[in-house]
Scaffold this motif. Sequence first.
Motif, PDB file in Angstrom:
ATOM      1  N   UNK A   1      -7.883 -59.894  -5.147  1.00  0.00           N
ATOM      2  CA  UNK A   1      -6.491 -59.575  -4.095  1.00  0.00           C
ATOM      3  C   UNK A   1      -6.878 -58.456  -3.466  1.00  0.00           C
ATOM      4  N   UNK A   2      -6.255 -58.572  -1.846  1.00  0.00           N
ATOM      5  CA  UNK A   2      -7.403 -57.385  -1.316  1.00  0.00           C
ATOM      6  C   UNK A   2      -5.994 -56.837  -0.544  1.00  0.00           C
ATOM      7  N   UNK A   3      -5.570 -55.435  -1.094  1.00  0.00           N
ATOM      8  CA  UNK A   3      -4.266 -55.062  -1.054  1.00  0.00           C
ATOM      9  C   UNK A   3      -4.751 -54.080   0.537  1.00  0.00           C
ATOM     10  N   UNK A   4      -4.025 -54.672   1.818  1.00  0.00           N
ATOM     11  CA  UNK A   4      -4.113 -54.190   3.258  1.00  0.00           C
ATOM     12  C   UNK A   4      -2.501 -53.913   3.893  1.00  0.00           C
ATOM     13  N   UNK A   5      -2.151 -54.446   3.070  1.00  0.00           N
ATOM     14  CA  UNK A   5      -0.727 -54.428   3.664  1.00  0.00           C
ATOM     15  C   UNK A   5       0.173 -53.045   3.908  1.00  0.00           C
ATOM     16  N   UNK A   6       0.652 -52.030   4.466  1.00  0.00           N
ATOM     17  CA  UNK A   6       1.049 -51.020   4.265  1.00  0.00           C
ATOM     18  C   UNK A   6       2.390 -50.651   4.021  1.00  0.00           C
ATOM     19  N   UNK A   7       2.376 -49.667   3.042  1.00  0.00           N
ATOM     20  CA  UNK A   7       3.638 -49.510   2.537  1.00  0.00           C
ATOM     21  C   UNK A   7       5.109 -48.909   2.734  1.00  0.00           C
ATOM     22  N   UNK A   8       5.953 -48.781   3.080  1.00  0.00           N
ATOM     23  CA  UNK A   8       6.936 -48.796   3.558  1.00  0.00           C
ATOM     24  C   UNK A   8       7.338 -47.099   3.326  1.00  0.00           C
ATOM     25  N   UNK A   9       7.236 -47.224   1.673  1.00  0.00           N
ATOM     26  CA  UNK A   9       7.752 -45.943   1.548  1.00  0.00           C
ATOM     27  C   UNK A   9       6.828 -44.881   1.179  1.00  0.00           C
ATOM     28  N   UNK A  10       5.397 -45.691   0.940  1.00  0.00           N
ATOM     29  CA  UNK A  10       3.906 -44.524   0.708  1.00  0.00           C
ATOM     30  C   UNK A  10       3.455 -44.940   1.644  1.00  0.00           C
ATOM     31  N   UNK A  11       3.243 -44.185   3.159  1.00  0.00           N
ATOM     32  CA  UNK A  11       2.322 -44.603   3.901  1.00  0.00           C
ATOM     33  C   UNK A  11       0.818 -44.368   3.437  1.00  0.00           C
ATOM     34  N   UNK A  12       0.683 -43.910   3.157  1.00  0.00           N
ATOM     35  CA  UNK A  12      -0.752 -43.832   2.304  1.00  0.00           C
ATOM     36  C   UNK A  12      -1.466 -44.947   1.534  1.00  0.00           C
ATOM     37  N   UNK A  13      -0.663 -45.831   0.548  1.00  0.00           N
ATOM     38  CA  UNK A  13      -0.625 -47.089  -0.055  1.00  0.00           C
ATOM     39  C   UNK A  13      -0.749 -47.986   0.466  1.00  0.00           C
ATOM     40  N   UNK A  14      -1.335 -49.447  -0.013  1.00  0.00           N
ATOM     41  CA  UNK A  14      -1.754 -50.869   0.749  1.00  0.00           C
ATOM     42  C   UNK A  14      -1.271 -51.605  -0.903  1.00  0.00           C
ATOM     43  N   UNK A  15      -0.525 -52.511  -0.087  1.00  0.00           N
ATOM     44  CA  UNK A  15      -0.250 -53.784  -1.073  1.00  0.00           C
ATOM     45  C   UNK A  15      -1.101 -54.963  -1.200  1.00  0.00           C
ATOM     46  N   UNK A  16      -1.229 -55.812  -1.788  1.00  0.00           N
ATOM     47  CA  UNK A  16      -0.731 -57.372  -1.071  1.00  0.00           C
ATOM     48  C   UNK A  16       0.146 -58.239  -1.612  1.00  0.00           C
ATOM     49  N   UNK A  17       0.506 -59.444  -0.706  1.00  0.00           N
ATOM     50  CA  UNK A  17       1.457 -59.687  -1.278  1.00  0.00           C
ATOM     51  C   UNK A  17       0.874 -60.339  -3.100  1.00  0.00           C
ATOM     52  N   UNK A  18       2.080 -61.166  -3.175  1.00  0.00           N
ATOM     53  CA  UNK A  18       1.898 -62.020  -4.643  1.00  0.00           C
ATOM     54  C   UNK A  18       1.139 -62.987  -4.680  1.00  0.00           C
ATOM     55  N   UNK A  19       0.741 -64.050  -5.857  1.00  0.00           N
ATOM     56  CA  UNK A  19       0.526 -65.199  -5.290  1.00  0.00           C
ATOM     57  C   UNK A  19       1.504 -66.233  -5.274  1.00  0.00           C
ATOM     58  N   UNK A  20       0.803 -66.794  -3.640  1.00  0.00           N
ATOM     59  CA  UNK A  20       2.031 -67.540  -3.421  1.00  0.00           C
ATOM     60  C   UNK A  20       2.331 -68.147  -3.759  1.00  0.00           C
ATOM     61  N   UNK A  21       2.033 -69.363  -5.110  1.00  0.00           N
ATOM     62  CA  UNK A  21       2.699 -70.347  -5.756  1.00  0.00           C
ATOM     63  C   UNK A  21       3.832 -70.068  -6.278  1.00  0.00           C
TER      64      UNK A  21
ATOM     65  N   UNK B   1       9.834 -58.739  -4.727  1.00  0.00           N
ATOM     66  CA  UNK B   1      10.101 -58.706  -5.929  1.00  0.00           C
ATOM     67  C   UNK B   1       8.755 -57.699  -6.597  1.00  0.00           C
ATOM     68  N   UNK B   2       7.462 -57.875  -6.161  1.00  0.00           N
ATOM     69  CA  UNK B   2       6.261 -57.765  -7.049  1.00  0.00           C
ATOM     70  C   UNK B   2       5.032 -58.134  -5.617  1.00  0.00           C
ATOM     71  N   UNK B   3       3.741 -56.948  -6.207  1.00  0.00           N
ATOM     72  CA  UNK B   3       3.132 -57.089  -4.900  1.00  0.00           C
ATOM     73  C   UNK B   3       1.784 -56.921  -6.040  1.00  0.00           C
ATOM     74  N   UNK B   4       0.766 -56.523  -5.423  1.00  0.00           N
ATOM     75  CA  UNK B   4      -0.703 -56.313  -6.140  1.00  0.00           C
ATOM     76  C   UNK B   4      -0.765 -55.097  -5.310  1.00  0.00           C
ATOM     77  N   UNK B   5      -1.307 -54.003  -6.155  1.00  0.00           N
ATOM     78  CA  UNK B   5      -1.511 -52.474  -6.191  1.00  0.00           C
ATOM     79  C   UNK B   5      -3.085 -51.853  -6.415  1.00  0.00           C
ATOM     80  N   UNK B   6      -3.640 -51.254  -6.131  1.00  0.00           N
ATOM     81  CA  UNK B   6      -4.903 -50.651  -6.895  1.00  0.00           C
ATOM     82  C   UNK B   6      -4.100 -49.371  -7.780  1.00  0.00           C
TER      83      UNK B   6
END
Length: 766
Positions: free
Chosen positions: A575-595, A602-607
Amino acid sequence: MKKIRTIAFAVGLTALVSVGSGAALADVQGWLNWRGPAGTGISQEKKLPTTLTAPLWSVKLAGGGTPVIANGKVYALGYDGIGADLQEVLLCADAETGKKLWEKRFSDYLSDITYDRYAIGSPTVDPETGNVYMLTSAGIFACFTADGKPVFSNAMMETLGRLTFTNGRTGAPTILDDLVIVRGITSNWGGDGAAMDRLYAFDKKNGKLVWSCSPGLAPKDNTFGLPIFSWRNGKQVFYSGAGDGSMIAVNARTGEPIWRYPISAGGMNATVVMYKNTKGEETAICVHADENIDASNAGRMTAVKVLSEPKPAEPLTPGAAPGPPVLNKSSEAWRNDDLSAVSSTPVLVGRNLYLTDKTGFLDCVDAETGKILWKQKLAPDQLHASPTYAEGKLYVPFQNGLFYILKPGVTGAQVLAKTQLAGRCIGAPSVYNGKVYVFSTERLYCYGKPGGKPMAAIASVGEPKKFAGPTVALQIVPSEVILRPGEKVKLSIRGIDANGFVTETFDASKATFEQYVPPTAKVRALLDAKFENGEIVGGAKSSAGAYQATLNGFKGIMRGRVLTALPYTEDFESFNPTEQDTLLPEAKFAYPPLPWIGARFKFDVRELEGNKVFAKTLDNIFFQRATVFFGHPDEKNYTFEADVMVDGNRRTKSTVGLINQRYYIILNGNADELEVNSNQERIKATVPFKIQSKTWYRMKTRVDVAASGSGMVRAKVWKKEDPEPTAWTIEVPHKSAHTVGAPGLFGFAPQSLYKVYIDNISVKPN
C-alpha cells in the motif's frame, strides 16, 4: 409477454399486480406476513373470538413478532434457551393444535443485542410457492420450503456488512412478485462502505441480489418498518420510514430513490399507512416518537402527499443534501404533534386510523385531517405491537402483556375481553380460520374455536401494471457477487423500461463486459474476473470492482468481490499512503483493501516505525468501534494469527481483536484481559493479561468443532519478540458452536482517542 394476474399479497396496501409464473390466483391461503393479506392489518374473517377466557392452545416459545399462517401451518420466529446456548427458532406448527411439525435453530453471533431482545421480527410466506423467509438478529437471511427444506441462506453480516444493535429489531421480509426485500443498516465495501439504512431486493427463488438501495443520509437508528407499495406516474413505488428520520419513496423495481422527506431526529420505525383523501390525493401517513427536526417537541403523525415534487429551492434542511431529492413542508397534507408512537403501526378502517401510542392510549384519528376523534387509556405504555382489525373488532396487545378485544365506536371503544398474557407483547396479532394468534415474550397463543373453514384469499384490486415500454437499460442479476478463485456464477440479463419493468430477457453470453470504475471511486480498483458462456468466473487474486455490460446498445452495471482461498496473508507493504489526513496534516494514509467488508472510514493503512500497518481511524466518534470481515462467510477450521497493538495511557487504552469463525478474540486494554465472546451476554470468558500500550503482541486463535456440534475456542497471546508459548492462554467451550464464519478484525478506540494497530495477518487451514 406472460399473462398478467393479480395476487392476494404480502405487504402492499394498494393493488399489487404481477406478471405470473403460471400459478393460480392465491395458491397459498392465510395470514402470510406481518400485516396480513393486503398488508393493512385487516382481515375479512368471520366468527372470530369475542372472549379471552382460555386459549385454544399455547406453546412455550418466546417471541417479539407476529406469527404467520399458511395452508394450515403457523410459522413463528421466536427464541429458546438461556445463556450461551440461547437460539432463535423458526417454528412450524399445526395451526389447529400447536403441534410442532419442524423447526430451525440459529445461534446469535458477533451482535450487540442485550436483554434477550431477540426475534423482534416475523417470517413471511410467499403466496405463490409457500416458501418461508426469515431474518435472524445476527443477519442470517434464509428461505425454506413449507416442509422445512432449505432453499437459500445469506449471512448478511459477512456478505453485505449488516450491523447489529442492542435492540435486535429485524422486521420482516417483504414479497413483491418475484422479489423478496429486506433491510438493515449495512457498511459494505466501495461506494456502499459508509454505514447506511439500506434495502436489498433478492430473487425470491434463488436468493440472488437484484438491486440495493441507499435512500437516505447517515442513519440515526436501525429502522424495521416495512415498505408499502403503490403506483406513481407509471412506477411501482414503495414508501417507508428510514433510519435517517425521513419518509422515503423508492422505485420498487430498481431501488432508485425518488424522494425523501425529513421529519424525525431519530429513525422512523412505524410502517407507513396509505390513504386517499377526499380530494383524490394519495397520502402516506407515518408516526414517530423522537424529537422533530423542525421543533423541540418529540413525536408526530404526518400525512405526506405522495405525488409532491421536490423543490430544491426550498430545502427543509439548510444546504444541498446528498442523496435523493428532498420534499419541503408544502408536501404535507397535515401534521399532528400530539400523536407519538415508537413503532406501533396504525390500522386504517374507512377514514379512521386506530393507533396505540407510546403512552398506552388507543387513539382514533381522522385520516383526512389528522384530528384526534377520541383517546382511551388501556395500558401504561406501548412499544412495538400494532392493532389488528377484523369483524368490527380491534385485537390489541400491549407492552405489559395485556391483550384486548375492543369494539370501536364514535366516542370510544367498548372492551369486549381482556386478559393478561405471560410476559410482554411486542408483535401484532394475526388472524386465520376463525382464530387469533398472538406472541408474548414467553408463549405463542391461539384463541378461538377448533375446526372451521379457512376463508378464501382476498383478490387485490387496483391499478394494473401497464405493459412495459421500450428498453432503456440492462438489469444484471446478481447485481453483486462474491466469488472464490475459479468459481462460476450464472448471470441473467434483462432489459428494463424507464419505469423499471422488465421488457425482455437477453442471452448473457451475447453481452460484452468491460471493467468499470465509478467516477467518484476513492479506490480505483479492478475486479479480477472473466466472463464465459454467460457466467462470471472468479480470478486468482483477492479483488473488488465493477463491470459494465453492453448488449444491443443498452448498458448495465454489476459489481463483485473475489476472496482468495486459504492460506491468506497480508502485511500491507504494497500500500502507498498518499491521502491527506484531515486531523494530522503531516500524516498520510492509504484506503483499506477494497474487498474488505466494513473497513472504509473505520480503518486505513499507515506508516509506523518503518512498516505499513492497518490502523483504526479517530476522526468519527460514531466509528470508534468497528468490525471488519475479509474472508468468505463459509470458511471454517482455520488458524488465524496477526500482530496487534493498542495505544493509550494508564487510565484509557484501546482494544484490538481477531474474529475467528464468528467469535471475537480480543485484547481488552482497559481491563488488561484476553477475552473470547460472540455476544457478550451469551458467550464471554476472560483471563487476566497485562497489556502494555505501544507494544506489539502476536495473537493466535483457532476454533475446533466436534461431530456433536460442541466446540472449543482457543487463543494465545505473547510479546512479538518472545517465542510462542506452548500452552493456549485461554480455552472456551461452547455447546452449540459456530461451524463457519469469515475471518475478520476488531478495533475499539474509546471516545476516538487512541488508535488500534494490526499487521502481518496470516490465516491458514488447519
